[in-house]
Write a protein that holds these residues in place. Structure first.
Motif, PDB file in Angstrom:
ATOM      1  N   LYS A 194       0.836  -1.206   0.000  1.00 13.75           N
ATOM      2  CA  LYS A 194       0.000   0.000   0.000  1.00 13.75           C
ATOM      3  C   LYS A 194       0.868   1.252   0.000  1.00 13.75           C
ATOM      4  N   THR A 195       1.955   1.232   0.784  1.00 12.15           N
ATOM      5  CA  THR A 195       2.873   2.369   0.808  1.00 12.15           C
ATOM      6  C   THR A 195       3.516   2.570  -0.562  1.00 12.15           C
ATOM      7  N   THR A 196       3.857   1.460  -1.214  1.00 10.00           N
ATOM      8  CA  THR A 196       4.452   1.549  -2.546  1.00 10.00           C
ATOM      9  C   THR A 196       3.507   2.253  -3.507  1.00 10.00           C
ATOM     10  N   LYS A 197       2.244   1.915  -3.442  1.00 12.77           N
ATOM     11  CA  LYS A 197       1.269   2.539  -4.339  1.00 12.77           C
ATOM     12  C   LYS A 197       1.187   4.046  -4.120  1.00 12.77           C
ATOM     13  N   THR A 198       1.127   4.456  -2.855  1.00 13.28           N
ATOM     14  CA  THR A 198       0.947   5.878  -2.575  1.00 13.28           C
ATOM     15  C   THR A 198       2.217   6.687  -2.822  1.00 13.28           C
ATOM     16  N   GLN A 199       3.382   6.020  -2.756  1.00 16.07           N
ATOM     17  CA  GLN A 199       4.641   6.750  -2.911  1.00 16.07           C
ATOM     18  C   GLN A 199       5.151   6.794  -4.347  1.00 16.07           C
ATOM     19  N   LEU A 200       4.520   6.055  -5.233  1.00 20.23           N
ATOM     20  CA  LEU A 200       4.943   6.118  -6.624  1.00 20.23           C
ATOM     21  C   LEU A 200       4.560   7.483  -7.195  1.00 20.23           C
ATOM     22  N   ALA A 201       5.573   8.287  -7.451  1.00 16.45           N
ATOM     23  CA  ALA A 201       5.331   9.664  -7.889  1.00 16.45           C
ATOM     24  C   ALA A 201       4.880   9.708  -9.339  1.00 16.45           C
ATOM     25  N   ARG A 202       4.168  10.755  -9.701  1.00 16.02           N
ATOM     26  CA  ARG A 202       3.720  10.933 -11.074  1.00 16.02           C
ATOM     27  C   ARG A 202       4.823  11.581 -11.911  1.00 16.02           C
ATOM     28  N   GLY A 203       4.815  11.225 -13.209  1.00 11.52           N
ATOM     29  CA  GLY A 203       5.584  11.983 -14.177  1.00 11.52           C
ATOM     30  C   GLY A 203       7.034  11.649 -14.315  1.00 11.52           C
TER      31      GLY A 203
END
Length: 328
Positions: A194-203
């Motif tokens: 879950k942390t990985t999902k939220t920390q994957l930055a855009r762009g």
């Protein structure tokens, strides 16, 4: 294929609205396993492109980041080092692996930097592997694990009692064996995922590498499960978790989990299965291998076939010296 192409090219998030759609596509598309796994990962990770630290970017590829050259190099090879040296994990304040740990064994903040050190020569039957605390050590050959101080053959009776087999800790038939201090959990039950999902930055970039790493971490496609850290909730893409994901589980003597007449073994796909076997497997001192659906004991060092497109050595091994070899 059109839907997958649009999702991949867009580089955007696959939202909750596409949850059922993606898994229905996975069920009905009778293509190869790699495509099914990509669909699974594309949904579950809600992947977007991200910018990672150079250290994490290298570790995802099972390589080490060399600060002086700002380049990734394979471990235990000369790389940027002078003659007689090779690249290993560094140690020391903030650079490399700290002995005090950070909640996942012996690893600490700042791990993953590669440094040059003198090459190590091991005795026959052993080979150099990376030491999680820094440097390199002599470890057991492929297909063996250290047990009670000596290298013993996995998936043999070895030094175990009657009816027991030397197995990686917590082996479960039908699942991929996770790394040490990782367990196979459904993605919804894994805080680190879950942390990985939220920390994957855009762009950013490195989308392909992220997909490849997360595919290697899937332990059960059927139950939508991933190898999850036991002792922290940090992103799977932190240097500490990336290193820990390459450390094999310890071996223990356990009862044979297979039906009578069959024997446990992990094949090239990393999934533990039950096979018929020859009698020599029980007390094998070489390598247990599969040949035409039957396990046999090979007393010589058999090289793996060269990987073809789409095939890999798994998360805890890498291609070197003409074969898949362990990293730690």
């Amino acid at each position: 294929g059109y839907v997958l192409g649009r999702l991949y090219k867009a580089g955007g998030i696959i939202t909750g609205d596409t949850h059922r759609t993606v898994f229905k596509l996975t069920d009905i598309m009778n293509q190869n396993q790699k495509l099914k796994m990509m669909l699974f990962i594309l949904f579950e990770a809600t992947l977007v492109s991200s910018e990672l630290s150079p250290t994490s970017a290298c570790l995802m590829k099972k390589e080490l980041f060399h600060e002086d050259t700002l380049t990734c190099f394979p471990p235990l090879e000369r790389g940027p080092c002078k003659e007689g040296e090779w690249l290993v994990l560094g140690t020391g304040s903030g650079r490399g692996v700290l002995g005090t740990g950070s909640g996942i064994g012996v690893l600490g903040t700042g791990s993953g930097i590669g440094v040059c050190r003198p090459q190590l020569v091991c005795k026959p039957g052993e080979r150099p592997v990376l030491d999680p605390t820094g440097g390199a050590v002599c470890g057991c050959a492929e297909g063996q694990e250290r047990y009670v101080g000596s290298c013993e053959t996995l998936y043999s009776q070895s030094v175990c009692g009657e009816g027991e087999v030397l197995l990686p800790d917590n082996l479960s038939i039908g699942q991929q064996t996770c790394a040490r201090e990782f367990s196979c959990k459904k993605t919804k039950n894994c805080p680190a995922f879950k942390t990985t999902k939220t920390q994957l930055a855009r762009g950013g970039g490195r989308r392909k590498e992220q997909l490849a790493f997360l595919q290697e971490m899937v332990c059960s496609k059927e139950s939508r499960s991933i190898c999850c850290p036991d002792f922290n909730r940090e992103s799977l893409l932190t240097p500490d978790n990336l290193i820990q994901s390459m450390i094999p589980k310890k071996a223990f003597c356990a009862k044979n989990p297979c039906p009578p007449g069959k024997w446990p073994w992990v094949g090239d796909d990393g999934i533990s299965k039950c096979f018929y076997r020859e009698g020599s497997v029980e007390n094998c001192k070489g390598n247990v291998i599969e040949e035409d659906g039957v396990l046999i004991c090979a007393m010589i060092d058999i090289k793996s076939a060269a990987p073809i497109f789409g095939q890999k050595c798994g998360r805890r091994r890498r291609w070197q010296y003409g074969r898949c070899v362990r990293i730690f």
